[in-house]
Design a protein around this motif. Structure first.
Motif, PDB file in Angstrom:
ATOM      1  N   GLY A  41       6.277 -13.827  -1.319  1.00 25.88           N
ATOM      2  CA  GLY A  41       6.861 -12.921  -1.967  1.00 25.88           C
ATOM      3  C   GLY A  41       6.791 -11.307  -1.147  1.00 25.88           C
ATOM      4  O   GLY A  41       7.367  -9.956  -2.082  1.00 25.88           O
ATOM      5  N   ASP A  42       5.662 -10.836  -0.384  1.00 25.21           N
ATOM      6  CA  ASP A  42       5.842  -9.761   0.451  1.00 25.21           C
ATOM      7  C   ASP A  42       6.547  -9.577   1.906  1.00 25.21           C
ATOM      8  O   ASP A  42       6.454 -10.474   2.742  1.00 25.21           O
ATOM      9  N   PRO A  43       7.582  -8.476   1.586  1.00 29.92           N
ATOM     10  CA  PRO A  43       8.259  -8.357   2.117  1.00 29.92           C
ATOM     11  C   PRO A  43       7.771  -7.434   3.345  1.00 29.92           C
ATOM     12  O   PRO A  43       8.048  -7.286   5.174  1.00 29.92           O
ATOM     13  N   LEU A  46      -1.807  -7.950   8.886  1.00 27.29           N
ATOM     14  CA  LEU A  46      -1.092  -6.821   8.214  1.00 27.29           C
ATOM     15  C   LEU A  46      -0.930  -6.591   9.718  1.00 27.29           C
ATOM     16  O   LEU A  46      -0.704  -6.119  11.136  1.00 27.29           O
ATOM     17  N   PRO A  47       1.006  -7.097   9.694  1.00 30.50           N
ATOM     18  CA  PRO A  47       1.303  -6.473  10.728  1.00 30.50           C
ATOM     19  C   PRO A  47       1.767  -4.760  10.643  1.00 30.50           C
ATOM     20  O   PRO A  47       1.381  -4.227  11.862  1.00 30.50           O
ATOM     21  N   THR A  48       2.250  -4.096   9.967  1.00 28.36           N
ATOM     22  CA  THR A  48       1.770  -2.674  10.072  1.00 28.36           C
ATOM     23  C   THR A  48       1.043  -2.523   8.661  1.00 28.36           C
ATOM     24  O   THR A  48       1.430  -2.060   7.147  1.00 28.36           O
ATOM     25  N   ALA A  49      -0.539  -2.151   9.062  1.00 27.59           N
ATOM     26  CA  ALA A  49      -1.101  -2.046   8.139  1.00 27.59           C
ATOM     27  C   ALA A  49      -1.353  -0.171   7.589  1.00 27.59           C
ATOM     28  O   ALA A  49      -0.799   0.431   8.540  1.00 27.59           O
ATOM     29  N   ALA A  50      -1.715  -0.108   6.461  1.00 26.82           N
ATOM     30  CA  ALA A  50      -1.392   1.488   5.774  1.00 26.82           C
ATOM     31  C   ALA A  50      -2.147   0.946   4.374  1.00 26.82           C
ATOM     32  O   ALA A  50      -1.997  -0.306   3.603  1.00 26.82           O
ATOM     33  N   GLN A  51      -2.267   1.887   3.935  1.00 28.68           N
ATOM     34  CA  GLN A  51      -2.892   1.789   2.273  1.00 28.68           C
ATOM     35  C   GLN A  51      -2.202   2.502   1.523  1.00 28.68           C
ATOM     36  O   GLN A  51      -0.602   3.207   1.823  1.00 28.68           O
ATOM     37  N   SER A  94       0.694  -3.839   4.068  1.00 33.52           N
ATOM     38  CA  SER A  94       1.533  -4.193   5.111  1.00 33.52           C
ATOM     39  C   SER A  94       2.330  -3.781   4.909  1.00 33.52           C
ATOM     40  O   SER A  94       2.896  -4.136   3.751  1.00 33.52           O
ATOM     41  N   SER A  95       3.084  -2.433   5.287  1.00 29.85           N
ATOM     42  CA  SER A  95       4.160  -2.091   5.183  1.00 29.85           C
ATOM     43  C   SER A  95       5.402  -2.539   5.038  1.00 29.85           C
ATOM     44  O   SER A  95       6.020  -1.871   4.531  1.00 29.85           O
TER      45      SER A  95
END
Lengths: 555, 334
Positions: free
Chosen positions: A356-358, A383-388, A396-397
């Motif tokens: 479900g997570d893009p 997380l491919p692109t870690a962010a907060q 992952s954003s």
């Protein structure tokens, strides 16, 4: 049977279903006279008669539609056994009850099979007499004109102006000649009588109808056969890995009942690289959607090596087998060292993305059975692109590798690998393990960016070396696909003919210059009146159309 | 990625303009359908149909349609004037519908151009295109048959769907996801759209057929507005023909979908929820075609099957797309 007979069954006593029904009734009636009970054969005959009536076929169709629905409401084993198990766990007795009545295997259930088998029998019982009847009809000439043509749905009467003929008889004869030529040109079959022509066209309508239904039977049978003689398997391939087609290479393998799994076609397939791109331009919910999934693969079969790009809609076919791209994800490369600094585990570990997570937040485990002393296990999130996010949580954003980050917890103890109970490589059974803790006694959180190493409390360490990509492929063989395609084409062709070819009878009668034209539609025919009009127009004054038609039988 | 956001914005503007025109068209159509309720006309109809019953054709259908078109009958002045004004609302409605259709098609085209691909990559685009096709199918049928009485429900239905498309289904312009990136999208989906349009129009006709048969037998006051419509037998016939074409195109949709499924998912049929419902729809319409030829199934009962059919089509598109788990999760919604 649908198609060409709409209406005809209601209006025309010749229609087969009705005839069979009538005959059946008669025999049934007869048997009741001779013996008070129907007996077994009588019962069978009665059942057969009932089953082959249109009414029962119709009810079966409606039941079939209804019976197919639960499969879309409840999880099905053929699609996702995991979801079925979850459902069973959450629903107790209700779930058990549903399972007893095969609600999780709707399409192979007894009741669903019974419905379509009955429908198929009904269909056969309808096709056979109608094929016979159609065969006869195709070989006999169109029936003579009834006495009162004016009763026909399409009818016109006019006076023929064949002035140049010697006698009335000659004129009538010439008129019928012209009519015959005209009707033949329009594809009618002709039965010439002394004072009239009986003509019929559109036999292809019933042919199409029969072809449609026979092809449906073919398709159903093909589907059944295909599932017996084919197979389907799954495999996950990390970049650089090679798959060679043998049973042990599959992550899962489901052969049909008659598939000879020892004779898998011999080929190898290597995943050279996988490229995935995601949308970083679009607005709203389209942001982050996948745009390309391209897997560069090299196949080797029969000594020849070929390069292919495997895509979602472009399977690679090799050795009679299809390889289909069905999924992809990231496999972080992690090196685990023990207290002595020896490498006890390394290489890519497949992490499964949360569907479900893009942002492709993926979950996975690392099992380290070989470490000296106790075994180790790690459960974590990649997380491919870690962010907060707004709440300060790590997310992952974006799905591409822009800031890869690994967050894990560690366990020591017994992984349970020797217990004999098969376990998934994607989950960790921590029952006999203790969670690693930091100096202050809190659960240890391992957080690693690419290239980073973290010490473990037991003296060992974990290093996040890099990320590889992996693909999930379906590998399957269905020897009946060509037959299915043929059935499908026949279904469509038959349907088209049976609904669009008008079947009609036309009569042209003349007596002393008084001409009558009548037409009767057999089945749906929107143009039956137009056909009469056109015919009248052509026969009334043949001259203007002569060139157009190219008639040369005028004297 | 190269999405032309200006064009996409233009598309949205055009769709909204089209909606406004559809709304006005619907009002004119509705006035035409429900407005002119002179009882005299229906009396006149009885009188003239008695006159015309002796035409050479024994066909009832021709007799009734002849009533509508026969010029120069010497009936009362009210009838004459009503005939003069007859269908003025519908005429305006049709003109507006053509205008709205042009705006609408413009909206669809600009959307397609903005993303340089077919305009049916998600639910919103599917609805935009399907509604445009519905209007075009309706206008094509109009050239063959005077079915302007359907106008209210064509423009109304289209308006409702477009309203949903730009709100509930709204999806920003973007490229295709890999699962849809195949030439089969140019084959499977447009035929599915065409089927939906045909089956929708057939269903409205079925509703009119049922109402008209009530009008013919019981003649309740609230159905007086149906007096100008063709007989229920006629309505049934047109409805059936359109549904028959729709059935063929639906069969094609199913087959093309199966071929695509093999290419994408390694099997042509896997009982995915969308496949199930496509099959259910197919079986219901197959039953509808059979019911028509079955004794004991009157035209009203058959028409009800048609309505169950369209209900399942709509269910297949909305509920199955949005709420069911399956491989066809292309709604573009989260």
């Amino acid at each position: 049977m649908a198609g060409s007979t709409e209406g005809s069954e209601k209006t025309q006593p010749k229609s087969s279903a009705k005839t069979t029904a009538k005959q059946g009734d008669k025999t049934a009636a007869k048997s009741t006279v001779t013996q008070p009970q129907l007996g077994f054969i009588g019962m069978c005959r009665w059942a057969w008669t009932q089953l082959t009536t249109m009414r029962v076929a119709l009810i079966l169709l409606l039941i079939l539609a209804l019976a197919a629905i639960p499969g879309s409401l409840l999880p099905q084993r053929i699609q996702d056994p995991g979801r079925v198990n979850t459902f069973l766990e959450n629903n107790g007795a209700w779930g058990q009850f549903l399972d007893t009545i095969q609600m999780f295997d709707v399409y192979s259930s007894v009741w669903f099979s019974a419905i379509y088998l009955l429908l198929m029998i009904s269909l056969i019982g309808c096709i056979i007499p109608r094929t016979k009847q159609h065969w006869k009809a195709m070989r006999s000439s169109p029936p003579k004109a009834p006495r009162r043509l004016s009763r026909m749905p399409g009818y016109a009467a006019f006076t023929s102006a064949q002035a140049d003929a010697e006698t009335r008889e000659d004129a009538d004869e010439a008129f019928l000649d012209a009519a015959e030529a005209r009707l033949k040109k329009s594809g009618y079959r002709i039965n010439r009588q002394s004072d009239h022509i009986a003509a019929e066209r559109g036999y292809l309508r019933e042919t199409g109808n029969l072809v449609f239904h026979i092809a449906l039977l073919m398709a159903t049978l093909t589907m059944a056969i295909g599932s017996l003689f084919g197979y389907e398997g799954q495999r996950i391939l990390v970049e650089g890995e090679t798959f060679s087609n043998s049973l042990v290479s599959y992550d899962s393998f489901e052969p049909g009942s008659y598939y000879d799994a020892d004779n898998l076609p011999d080929f190898r397939l290597k995943l050279d690289s996988f490229t995935s791109t995601f949308d970083d331009q679009a607005a709203g919910n389209q942001f982050g959607q996948p745009r390309t999934f391209d897997a560069k693969v090299t196949t080797t079969a029969d000594g020849t090596t070929e390069s292919h790009v495997l895509k979602v809609n472009e399977p690679v076919r090799v050795g009679g087998v299809g390889v289909y791209l069905t999924g992809n994800g990231y496999a972080p490369e992690v090196t685990v060292r023990d207290a002595k600094g020896d490498i006890v585990q390394s290489g890519p570990q497949v992490f499964i993305p949360d569907g479900g997570d893009p942002g492709y937040t993926s979950e996975g485990v690392i099992k380290v059975p070989d470490s000296a002393g106790t075994q180790m296990g790690f459960v974590g999130v990649f997380l491919p692109t870690a962010a907060q996010n707004e709440n300060g949580e790590l997310i992952s954003s974006f799905a591409e590798l822009r800031n890869p980050y690994l967050v894990m917890s560690g366990y020591t103890g017994d992984l349970g690998l020797d217990s004999g109970i098969p376990q998934s490589v994607y989950s960790l059974d921590a029952e006999n393990m203790t969670e690693m803790t930091d100096e202050s006694g809190n659960p240890l959180v391992i957080q690693l960016a690419e290239g980073e190493t973290q010490k473990l409390p037991n003296g060992g360490s974990v290093t996040f070396d890099g990320v590889k990509k992996y693909i999930a492929v379906d590998i399957s063989q269905d020897p009946t696909q060509a037959l299915m395609l043929i059935s499908a084409i026949l279904v469509l062709a038959g349907l088209g003919l049976s609904l669009f070819i008008p079947r009609r009878r036309v009569w042209v009668r003349i007596k002393n210059g008084d001409a009558e034209v009548a037409a009767l539609a057999r089945g749906e025919d929107p143009l039956v009146e137009r056909a009469v009009d056109d015919l009248v127009k052509d026969l009334r004054d043949p001259e203007p159309d002569e060139d157009e038609h190219g008639d040369d039988d005028e004297r | 990625m190269d999405v032309n956001t200006d064009l996409a914005m233009w598309s949205n503007q055009l769709i909204i303009s089209a909606m406004i025109v559809y709304a006005v068209a619907m009002i004119f159509y509705a006035f035409d359908l429900f407005g002119a309720r002179e009882l005299k006309t229906s009396e006149a109809e009885v009188a003239t149909s008695a006159k015309t019953s002796t035409v050479r054709r024994t066909n009832r259908k021709t007799a009734t349609t002849a009533v509508l078109n026969r010029p120069g009958d010497d009936d009362s002045a009210t009838v004459k004037s009503s005939r003069k004004n007859k269908h003025r609302g519908a005429r305006i409605g049709t003109s507006l519908l053509v205008l709205a259709m042009l705006l609408h098609v413009g909206g669809v085209l600009t959307r397609a151009l903005s993303v340089a691909r077919v305009p049916w990559g998600n639910m919103m685009e599917y609805v935009l295109t399907a509604t445009a096709i519905t209007v075009i199918v309706f206008l094509v049928v109009l050239t063959k048959k005077d079915v302007r009485y359907l106008g209210t429900f064509v423009s109304g239905g289209v308006l409702l769907c477009l309203g949903l498309a730009i709100t509930v289904f709204y999806t920003p312009a973007a490229k295709l996801i890999p699962a849809l990136d195949s030439y089969w999208i140019a084959i499977h989906v447009p035929i599915a759209i065409l089927s939906t349009s045909l089956l929708y129009i057939s269903a409205i006709l079925a509703v009119f057929q049922i109402l008209k048969s009530v009008h013919e037998t019981k003649d309740p006051k609230w159905l007086r507005f149906l007096h100008r419509l063709p007989s229920s037998t006629d309505l049934e016939r047109i409805s059936y023909r359109i549904a028959a074409v729709g059935f063929i195109t639906w069969t094609f949709t199913l087959i093309a979908g199966a071929i695509w499924a093999e290419v994408a998912w390694s099997r042509y049929w896997g009982w995915d929820s969308k496949e199930i419902w496509t099959f259910v729809v197919w079986v219901i319409y197959a039953a509808y075609l059979h019911a028509r030829a079955t004794r004991g199934w009157g035209p009203t009962k058959v028409a009800v099957l048609n309505l169950i059919g369209i209900a399942s089509v709509i269910f297949n598109f909305t509920v199955v797309n949005m709420y069911f788990n399956g491989l066809h999760s292309y709604s573009g919604l989260d």
